[in-house]
Write a protein that holds these residues in place. Structure first.
Motif, PDB file in Angstrom:
ATOM      1  N   GLU A 115       4.303  27.113  87.914  1.00  0.00           N
ATOM      2  CA  GLU A 115       3.350  26.584  86.938  1.00  0.00           C
ATOM      3  C   GLU A 115       2.666  25.350  87.495  1.00  0.00           C
ATOM      4  O   GLU A 115       3.301  24.503  88.129  1.00  0.00           O
ATOM      5  CB  GLU A 115       4.055  26.225  85.623  1.00  0.00           C
ATOM      6  CG  GLU A 115       4.529  27.436  84.849  1.00  0.00           C
ATOM      7  CD  GLU A 115       4.860  27.098  83.407  1.00  0.00           C
ATOM      8  OE1 GLU A 115       4.076  26.359  82.777  1.00  0.00           O
ATOM      9  OE2 GLU A 115       5.899  27.555  82.916  1.00  0.00           O
ATOM     10  N   ASP A 116       1.379  25.251  87.245  1.00  0.00           N
ATOM     11  CA  ASP A 116       0.611  24.046  87.542  1.00  0.00           C
ATOM     12  C   ASP A 116       0.758  23.109  86.348  1.00  0.00           C
ATOM     13  O   ASP A 116       0.415  23.484  85.226  1.00  0.00           O
ATOM     14  CB  ASP A 116      -0.859  24.412  87.752  1.00  0.00           C
ATOM     15  CG  ASP A 116      -1.726  23.222  88.151  1.00  0.00           C
ATOM     16  OD1 ASP A 116      -1.385  22.085  87.766  1.00  0.00           O
ATOM     17  OD2 ASP A 116      -2.747  23.438  88.820  1.00  0.00           O
ATOM     18  N   PRO A 117       1.273  21.888  86.551  1.00  0.00           N
ATOM     19  CA  PRO A 117       1.485  20.993  85.407  1.00  0.00           C
ATOM     20  C   PRO A 117       0.214  20.706  84.609  1.00  0.00           C
ATOM     21  O   PRO A 117       0.283  20.365  83.425  1.00  0.00           O
ATOM     22  CB  PRO A 117       2.015  19.706  86.063  1.00  0.00           C
ATOM     23  CG  PRO A 117       2.569  20.134  87.374  1.00  0.00           C
ATOM     24  CD  PRO A 117       1.724  21.287  87.815  1.00  0.00           C
ATOM     25  N   GLN A 118      -0.949  20.861  85.252  1.00  0.00           N
ATOM     26  CA  GLN A 118      -2.211  20.556  84.588  1.00  0.00           C
ATOM     27  C   GLN A 118      -2.801  21.735  83.829  1.00  0.00           C
ATOM     28  O   GLN A 118      -3.849  21.596  83.190  1.00  0.00           O
ATOM     29  CB  GLN A 118      -3.224  20.056  85.627  1.00  0.00           C
ATOM     30  CG  GLN A 118      -2.751  18.866  86.440  1.00  0.00           C
ATOM     31  CD  GLN A 118      -2.319  17.697  85.571  1.00  0.00           C
ATOM     32  OE1 GLN A 118      -3.006  17.343  84.603  1.00  0.00           O
ATOM     33  NE2 GLN A 118      -1.176  17.110  85.887  1.00  0.00           N
ATOM     34  N   LYS A 119      -2.158  22.891  83.897  1.00  0.00           N
ATOM     35  CA  LYS A 119      -2.708  24.090  83.263  1.00  0.00           C
ATOM     36  C   LYS A 119      -1.651  24.763  82.414  1.00  0.00           C
ATOM     37  O   LYS A 119      -0.501  24.872  82.828  1.00  0.00           O
ATOM     38  CB  LYS A 119      -3.227  25.073  84.319  1.00  0.00           C
ATOM     39  CG  LYS A 119      -4.329  24.514  85.208  1.00  0.00           C
ATOM     40  CD  LYS A 119      -4.714  25.515  86.289  1.00  0.00           C
ATOM     41  CE  LYS A 119      -5.774  24.966  87.212  1.00  0.00           C
ATOM     42  NZ  LYS A 119      -6.101  25.910  88.296  1.00  0.00           N
ATOM     43  N   THR A 202       2.175  28.001  73.845  1.00  0.00           N
ATOM     44  CA  THR A 202       1.042  27.246  73.314  1.00  0.00           C
ATOM     45  C   THR A 202      -0.307  27.855  73.657  1.00  0.00           C
ATOM     46  O   THR A 202      -1.332  27.419  73.139  1.00  0.00           O
ATOM     47  CB  THR A 202       1.077  25.791  73.829  1.00  0.00           C
ATOM     48  OG1 THR A 202       1.106  25.793  75.257  1.00  0.00           O
ATOM     49  CG2 THR A 202       2.291  25.056  73.299  1.00  0.00           C
ATOM     50  N   GLY A 203      -0.332  28.852  74.528  1.00  0.00           N
ATOM     51  CA  GLY A 203      -1.593  29.485  74.900  1.00  0.00           C
ATOM     52  C   GLY A 203      -1.687  30.901  74.386  1.00  0.00           C
ATOM     53  O   GLY A 203      -0.979  31.306  73.459  1.00  0.00           O
ATOM     54  N   ASP A 204      -2.569  31.681  74.994  1.00  0.00           N
ATOM     55  CA  ASP A 204      -2.711  33.082  74.626  1.00  0.00           C
ATOM     56  C   ASP A 204      -1.479  33.874  75.049  1.00  0.00           C
ATOM     57  O   ASP A 204      -0.805  33.546  76.025  1.00  0.00           O
ATOM     58  CB  ASP A 204      -3.942  33.692  75.304  1.00  0.00           C
ATOM     59  CG  ASP A 204      -5.247  33.160  74.746  1.00  0.00           C
ATOM     60  OD1 ASP A 204      -5.268  32.830  73.541  1.00  0.00           O
ATOM     61  OD2 ASP A 204      -6.224  33.073  75.507  1.00  0.00           O
ATOM     62  N   GLU A 280      -0.202  19.036  77.102  1.00  0.00           N
ATOM     63  CA  GLU A 280       0.175  18.564  78.436  1.00  0.00           C
ATOM     64  C   GLU A 280      -0.786  17.500  78.956  1.00  0.00           C
ATOM     65  O   GLU A 280      -0.597  16.956  80.045  1.00  0.00           O
ATOM     66  CB  GLU A 280       0.212  19.747  79.411  1.00  0.00           C
ATOM     67  CG  GLU A 280      -1.118  20.197  79.957  1.00  0.00           C
ATOM     68  CD  GLU A 280      -2.020  20.934  78.970  1.00  0.00           C
ATOM     69  OE1 GLU A 280      -3.101  21.381  79.380  1.00  0.00           O
ATOM     70  OE2 GLU A 280      -1.627  21.076  77.794  1.00  0.00           O
ATOM     71  N   LYS A 281      -1.825  17.177  78.156  1.00  0.00           N
ATOM     72  CA  LYS A 281      -2.822  16.198  78.552  1.00  0.00           C
ATOM     73  C   LYS A 281      -2.381  14.790  78.118  1.00  0.00           C
ATOM     74  O   LYS A 281      -1.984  14.584  76.971  1.00  0.00           O
ATOM     75  CB  LYS A 281      -4.170  16.515  77.914  1.00  0.00           C
ATOM     76  CG  LYS A 281      -4.675  17.928  78.202  1.00  0.00           C
ATOM     77  CD  LYS A 281      -4.942  18.140  79.682  1.00  0.00           C
ATOM     78  CE  LYS A 281      -5.531  19.532  79.933  1.00  0.00           C
ATOM     79  NZ  LYS A 281      -5.707  19.799  81.378  1.00  0.00           N
ATOM     80  N   GLN A 295       5.824  15.769  77.221  1.00  0.00           N
ATOM     81  CA  GLN A 295       6.940  15.140  77.920  1.00  0.00           C
ATOM     82  C   GLN A 295       7.727  14.224  76.993  1.00  0.00           C
ATOM     83  O   GLN A 295       8.942  14.084  77.124  1.00  0.00           O
ATOM     84  CB  GLN A 295       6.435  14.383  79.143  1.00  0.00           C
ATOM     85  CG  GLN A 295       5.887  15.304  80.226  1.00  0.00           C
ATOM     86  CD  GLN A 295       5.381  14.542  81.432  1.00  0.00           C
ATOM     87  OE1 GLN A 295       5.432  13.316  81.486  1.00  0.00           O
ATOM     88  NE2 GLN A 295       4.865  15.272  82.419  1.00  0.00           N
ATOM     89  N   LEU A 296       7.037  13.589  76.041  1.00  0.00           N
ATOM     90  CA  LEU A 296       7.729  12.765  75.052  1.00  0.00           C
ATOM     91  C   LEU A 296       8.625  13.635  74.170  1.00  0.00           C
ATOM     92  O   LEU A 296       9.787  13.286  73.912  1.00  0.00           O
ATOM     93  CB  LEU A 296       6.709  12.016  74.181  1.00  0.00           C
ATOM     94  CG  LEU A 296       7.294  11.217  73.006  1.00  0.00           C
ATOM     95  CD1 LEU A 296       8.203  10.104  73.513  1.00  0.00           C
ATOM     96  CD2 LEU A 296       6.179  10.646  72.138  1.00  0.00           C
ATOM     97  N   VAL A 297       8.099  14.777  73.714  1.00  0.00           N
ATOM     98  CA  VAL A 297       8.908  15.688  72.901  1.00  0.00           C
ATOM     99  C   VAL A 297      10.131  16.143  73.692  1.00  0.00           C
ATOM    100  O   VAL A 297      11.254  16.162  73.160  1.00  0.00           O
ATOM    101  CB  VAL A 297       8.063  16.895  72.436  1.00  0.00           C
ATOM    102  CG1 VAL A 297       8.942  17.955  71.789  1.00  0.00           C
ATOM    103  CG2 VAL A 297       6.983  16.446  71.459  1.00  0.00           C
TER     104      VAL A 297
END
Length: 415
Positions: A115-119, A202-204, A280-281, A295-297
């Motif tokens: 996984e890409d952390p930004q996607k 969280t996505g499709d 993730e933003k 990350q807080l959760v």
């Protein structure tokens, strides 16, 4: 010949892999576990040492490692003289560890897709986005890289391969059903790395149907099954790693993944998502501090490994494959059930980590024995399923098989 093995990742799955490999004194030379948090590695080593009821026990050596640093991973592989690396850290590190294995010549095994952390929820097929572009280099250098060797993905891929080889002449549909019918007693928790776990939903939802990728919303489509051992269970259509490799190797079959969730989990998940706490933003606070909500959760939720002592109940993971046999419609159900309390009694684990860790340890032993040391990159369904399923059964995860004409699976499955 005994092999030195390096385990990267000291969470619940790493705990299981270390315990299982530590009993294989006839196959393992030295056993190492590495993580950014050396205390977690040491705790696993102490847990292994405490299980004195097993005669053949290998001492686990521990190392501090930031696996995002490929150079540091290369150094550790060479220092430990590891010929097999079992990557059970967060899937963000997959490519860095894989590249370190390619550089050093070590065999690579993981349990989940990169996984890409930004996607979040990239466009399918996910393996083609990251791991598969390195297939040619693995083959050129003779590197064994086995992708997705947990349970799902992993054992379920072997179930599909076995169904196609032994039970069905043509494969029309593959439904993977994963239900945790256990209870951990917490208000809300995830069974493995919360950041990875919650990102999945969280996505499709992507599935492979009628020869193409189909997108749905999470919790949009459900089914109810009367399953062996765990009984009547509701599960939801969900995207998952194995669909992305199975669709390449069984393109003519419809392939879906179903996961069980209770109403409480769904309610809490939806609240967190609607509040933006699963993003993730990063967000910037008034004082300039940057915080990533997801990350807080993760930080606030219970450590998945801490759930083991109070977990009760069983898991069910299986593949319902439908097609034809001898010219007639036919179906076969291959499945495993695993008891949380039994896992804790055996190695102080819970069943979710156990079902992921045992197959990864089995894959490492099969590579060490030569059965799966194939010198190229593959997904599990491309490998012989019988030795894998026989070894996982021997190590604590037996497979049950039920087959029948369509419409008559002993009245157990519907929906």
């Amino acid at each position: 010949m005994k092999k030195n093995i390096l385990i990267i990742g000291a969470g619940g799955v790493g705990h299981v892999v270390a315990h299982k490999l530590a009993t294989a004194a006839d196959s393992v030379g030295s056993l190492h576990i590495a993580s950014r948090t050396i205390e977690k590695c040491n705790a696993i080593a102490e847990s292994v040492a405490a299980k004195a009821n097993v005669e053949a026990r290998i001492v686990v050596q521990t190392h501090k490692l930031n696996a995002f640093d490929a150079a540091a991973t290369i150094d550790l592989i060479r220092q430990t003289e590891a010929s097999i690396v079992v990557n059970v850290g967060p899937s963000f590190i997959n490519l860095a560890v894989l590249r370190a294995c390619i550089e050093t010549g070590a065999a690579y095994i993981d349990t989940a897709i990169h996984e890409d952390p930004q996607k979040v929820c990239e466009q399918p097929p996910w393996y083609a986005n990251h791991e598969w572009p390195l297939r040619a280099e693995c083959e050129r250098r003779g590197i064994t890289a086995i992708l997705g060797a947990g349970f799902d993905p992993g054992v379920v891929n072997a179930y599909v391969a076995l169904a196609a080889q032994d039970h069905l002449d043509a494969l029309d549909s593959i439904d993977i059903i994963d239900v945790n019918a256990g209870s951990h007693g917490q208000y809300f928790a995830t069974n493995f790395n919360a950041e990875i776990n919650l990102r999945e939903f969280t996505g499709d939802v992507w599935t492979w149907q009628e020869g193409r990728w189909v997108a749905n919303a999470m919790f949009e489509i459900s089914r109810i099954d009367d399953l062996p051992i765990v009984g009547r269970q509701k599960s939801y259509l969900t995207g998952h790693d194995e669909i992305h490799s199975l669709s390449a190797h069984f393109p003519h079959a419809d392939i879906r993944f179903w996961m069980g969730f209770d109403e409480h989990y769904i309610t809490v998940f939806e609240v967190l998502k609607n509040l933006g706490l699963l993003s993730e933003k990063p967000v910037v606070l008034a004082d300039g501090t940057k915080v990533v909500p997801l990350q807080l959760v993760k930080h606030l939720l219970p450590d998945p490994a801490s759930l083991a002592p109070m977990y009760q109940g069983k898991t069910f993971i299986g593949v319902l494959a439908k097609g034809t046999r001898d010219g007639k419609p036919h179906q076969v159900l291959l499945y495993n059930t695993c008891d949380h309390a039994d896992c804790f009694t055996e190695i102080s684990s819970q069943a979710i980590a156990y079902t992921a860790g045992v197959p990864a340890a089995a894959a490492a032993l099969l590579v060490g024995h030569g059965d799966w040391d194939i010198g190229r990159m593959v997904n599990v369904e491309q490998l012989p399923p019988r030795p894998f399923l026989a070894l996982t059964a021997q190590m604590g995860l037996p497979t049950s098989i039920v087959q029948a004409p369509l419409g008559n699976l002993f009245g157990r499955l519907h929906g």
